[in-house]
Enzyme design. Sequence first.
Site, PDB file in Angstrom:
ATOM      1  N   LYS A 147     -29.161 -29.255  23.275  1.00 39.08           N
ATOM      2  CA  LYS A 147     -28.348 -29.946  24.052  1.00 39.08           C
ATOM      3  C   LYS A 147     -28.330 -31.367  23.831  1.00 39.08           C
ATOM      4  O   LYS A 147     -27.392 -32.116  23.662  1.00 39.08           O
ATOM      5  CB  LYS A 147     -28.323 -29.431  25.339  1.00 39.08           C
ATOM      6  CG  LYS A 147     -27.594 -30.108  26.363  1.00 39.08           C
ATOM      7  CD  LYS A 147     -27.405 -29.471  27.703  1.00 39.08           C
ATOM      8  CE  LYS A 147     -28.774 -29.369  28.485  1.00 39.08           C
ATOM      9  NZ  LYS A 147     -29.054 -30.747  29.057  1.00 39.08           N
ATOM     10  N   THR A 148     -29.685 -31.963  24.071  1.00 35.21           N
ATOM     11  CA  THR A 148     -29.891 -33.325  23.883  1.00 35.21           C
ATOM     12  C   THR A 148     -29.605 -33.856  22.446  1.00 35.21           C
ATOM     13  O   THR A 148     -29.016 -34.880  22.538  1.00 35.21           O
ATOM     14  CB  THR A 148     -31.275 -33.668  24.409  1.00 35.21           C
ATOM     15  OG1 THR A 148     -31.542 -33.287  25.576  1.00 35.21           O
ATOM     16  CG2 THR A 148     -31.562 -35.134  24.323  1.00 35.21           C
ATOM     17  N   LYS A 167     -34.807 -32.786  40.266  1.00 35.09           N
ATOM     18  CA  LYS A 167     -34.109 -31.401  40.351  1.00 35.09           C
ATOM     19  C   LYS A 167     -33.850 -30.955  41.904  1.00 35.09           C
ATOM     20  O   LYS A 167     -32.876 -30.310  42.100  1.00 35.09           O
ATOM     21  CB  LYS A 167     -35.082 -30.399  39.752  1.00 35.09           C
ATOM     22  CG  LYS A 167     -34.865 -30.356  38.242  1.00 35.09           C
ATOM     23  CD  LYS A 167     -33.318 -30.338  37.464  1.00 35.09           C
ATOM     24  CE  LYS A 167     -33.561 -30.494  36.076  1.00 35.09           C
ATOM     25  NZ  LYS A 167     -32.274 -30.552  35.735  1.00 35.09           N
ATOM     26  N   ARG A 182     -42.005 -27.977  36.303  1.00 34.48           N
ATOM     27  CA  ARG A 182     -41.517 -27.629  37.578  1.00 34.48           C
ATOM     28  C   ARG A 182     -42.243 -26.323  37.992  1.00 34.48           C
ATOM     29  O   ARG A 182     -42.945 -25.671  37.210  1.00 34.48           O
ATOM     30  CB  ARG A 182     -40.024 -27.261  37.693  1.00 34.48           C
ATOM     31  CG  ARG A 182     -39.087 -28.350  37.486  1.00 34.48           C
ATOM     32  CD  ARG A 182     -37.741 -27.954  37.964  1.00 34.48           C
ATOM     33  NE  ARG A 182     -37.509 -27.045  36.776  1.00 34.48           N
ATOM     34  CZ  ARG A 182     -37.157 -25.582  37.144  1.00 34.48           C
ATOM     35  NH1 ARG A 182     -37.442 -25.023  38.378  1.00 34.48           N
ATOM     36  NH2 ARG A 182     -36.721 -24.924  36.053  1.00 34.48           N
ATOM     37  N   HIS A 203     -24.914 -28.546  35.130  1.00 33.31           N
ATOM     38  CA  HIS A 203     -26.155 -28.795  34.336  1.00 33.31           C
ATOM     39  C   HIS A 203     -25.626 -28.904  33.068  1.00 33.31           C
ATOM     40  O   HIS A 203     -25.837 -28.057  32.315  1.00 33.31           O
ATOM     41  CB  HIS A 203     -27.113 -27.903  34.726  1.00 33.31           C
ATOM     42  CG  HIS A 203     -28.374 -28.038  34.100  1.00 33.31           C
ATOM     43  ND1 HIS A 203     -29.405 -27.080  33.710  1.00 33.31           N
ATOM     44  CD2 HIS A 203     -29.088 -29.219  33.990  1.00 33.31           C
ATOM     45  CE1 HIS A 203     -30.449 -27.576  33.327  1.00 33.31           C
ATOM     46  NE2 HIS A 203     -30.390 -29.017  33.286  1.00 33.31           N
ATOM     47  N   ARG A 250     -42.385 -35.701  28.640  1.00 33.56           N
ATOM     48  CA  ARG A 250     -41.210 -36.206  28.830  1.00 33.56           C
ATOM     49  C   ARG A 250     -41.037 -37.574  28.870  1.00 33.56           C
ATOM     50  O   ARG A 250     -42.177 -38.333  28.989  1.00 33.56           O
ATOM     51  CB  ARG A 250     -40.846 -35.555  30.513  1.00 33.56           C
ATOM     52  CG  ARG A 250     -40.720 -34.317  30.607  1.00 33.56           C
ATOM     53  CD  ARG A 250     -39.280 -33.978  30.108  1.00 33.56           C
ATOM     54  NE  ARG A 250     -38.942 -32.285  30.390  1.00 33.56           N
ATOM     55  CZ  ARG A 250     -37.743 -31.864  30.491  1.00 33.56           C
ATOM     56  NH1 ARG A 250     -36.571 -32.772  30.208  1.00 33.56           N
ATOM     57  NH2 ARG A 250     -37.491 -30.690  30.581  1.00 33.56           N
ATOM     58  N   ASP A 305     -27.651 -34.576  31.535  1.00 35.06           N
ATOM     59  CA  ASP A 305     -27.964 -33.568  32.070  1.00 35.06           C
ATOM     60  C   ASP A 305     -27.371 -33.117  33.308  1.00 35.06           C
ATOM     61  O   ASP A 305     -27.148 -31.935  33.338  1.00 35.06           O
ATOM     62  CB  ASP A 305     -29.645 -33.682  32.425  1.00 35.06           C
ATOM     63  CG  ASP A 305     -30.261 -32.553  32.981  1.00 35.06           C
ATOM     64  OD1 ASP A 305     -30.370 -31.564  32.159  1.00 35.06           O
ATOM     65  OD2 ASP A 305     -31.115 -32.629  33.912  1.00 35.06           O
ATOM     66  N   SER A 323     -33.074 -25.318  27.676  1.00 34.54           N
ATOM     67  CA  SER A 323     -33.885 -25.704  26.882  1.00 34.54           C
ATOM     68  C   SER A 323     -34.230 -25.231  25.618  1.00 34.54           C
ATOM     69  O   SER A 323     -34.286 -24.009  25.539  1.00 34.54           O
ATOM     70  CB  SER A 323     -35.491 -25.795  27.651  1.00 34.54           C
ATOM     71  OG  SER A 323     -36.516 -26.260  26.676  1.00 34.54           O
TER      72      SER A 323
END
Length: 570
Positions: free
Chosen positions: A282-283, A241, A101, A260, A362, A297, A278
């Site tokens: 979390k993932t 986003k 981003r 989020h 990604r 997400d 990040s």
Amino acid sequence: MSDRRLLENTNNLYRDISISTLIEQQLSHRERLDGYASEPVDFYRAEFPTYGLEAIGIKHPGRVYRNLCVSKLIEHTLARGEGVLASNGALCIKTGKYTGRSPNDKFIVDEPSSRDEIHWNQLNVPISEDNFNRLYRHVRAYVQGRDLYIFDGYVGADPKYRMGVRIINELPAQNLFAHQMFVRPTDEELDGHQADFTVLAVPGLHGDIDDGINSEAFIVAHFGKKLIIIGGSHYAGEIKKSVFSLMNYFMTKRNVLPMHCSANMDDRGNTALFFGLSGTGKTTLSADPNRRTIGDDEHGWSPEGIFNFEGGCYAKTIHLSREDEPHIWDAIRFGALMENVVLDRATRNPDYHDNSLTENTRAAYPIHYIPDAVIPSIGSHPKTVIFLTADAFGVLPPISKLSKEQAMYHFISGYTSKLAGTERGITEPQATFSACFGKPFLPLSASVYAEMLGQRIEQHKIQVYLVNTGWSGGGYGVGRRMEIKHTRAMVTAALNGDLDDIPFSPHPVFRIGIPERVPGVPSEILDPKQTWSDPDAYDRQALNLARRFAENFLRYPDAAPEIRAAGPVF
């Protein structure tokens, strides 16, 4: 003809060519024969449907393709030379200069319907309506005569709260991203589809700073028109986003808390939420083989429960391994889109450890690629909420319990650490704060979202835990990172209710509750001060981190006094 003469008349020879390359060459050959890989030219049809693009001022485009299937979108990308197939079947593209981003190129139109509500700051930067209109004229002129790809679908798995979305792309690969990331309509829903939000993404158009922007890239949201225009950047995450930012504004008006976070569910239907920036895990931690994935997400918390905003996942792949993240590994197959993942030239095997293009590699894939995913992606009110942080200073406990007010304080804070070497100019760990674990996407003040969270914690008697996946026994470079097996055991204990009857004692500075014991975890690591060889050094580090929390919280003077009082003392 002799073998020698035959060889002399052969333009190209390939030995042990990969299946992916053979497929691409066949598509390229078809393009030369009929003008387009998947749609032979029809010389008898002079006009093509535009699917209502005139309503947003787009006139005289080239061919317009609406809701093409995955196979056709991949064929179009390959035929145009804009991507390659990896050995796992995924489509692999490069995004050029922008591999993530571009927050400095994001703007919100300063217009009457939203002006007084937007929390204007360094991330919510205003742009005049005149400049927006001028940019939009450039966009409309740019797409004249160009092929466009439309995805019509939804944001939100719950039909009661979902919003219709139309994504218009210059690139078929980005349309594949939209197809996999948003909620796909049934044929019947597509026939009657109405777009609440529209995104127009034209990476090939470079902006001009004379139009009030900062570079050739621009991401501009007009909340009054519910319209987003994106140019100059090939990074597909800008689409995702930008839509999330719209949801963060409009959902609050319907008593839905936009979040989020990731969400999963056990076999009894108990839902859990995982918040974290990040690098916090979390993932990895939410992809639990003993629990079913609701989403990875973006979610909404309505009066009825939790629902996923998305129809897919957008996972980081750097250092991905089948052992640690089997669900993600297996989901990257035909239909998935990989961005900036480096492939072996001969085999097309992905090298997930190669960061030569970016650390932010990604993969996007639909939610149903995950085994036992909850379909539709809807869950009950959560019993447990987990805040994840990677504290590189070695101060925070590996797990701690938060009161409602502490949860609201740490939600607004959104703390984690950046490590030395992860960004240019960072030579030692830095405290990073991102309000509500997603500050760049919050049009409103963080206090609005925190108040909504606090109401739900109180109403549904929810347990909130702060889990530190960072360092123990010292800061980065001295201590060592928490072992994943211990973190998993702590998270499992929190989700299963194994901590409900265990005594907790307050941390002397942060006042969060430290458990006396956790099943499957050595008790000596639970109190972070006890893991340091120099207790006085720990106290100094704890006070330093507490001051950083306090300094950051000065940004939120509208936070209620009881929330401010729930912070650390020093």
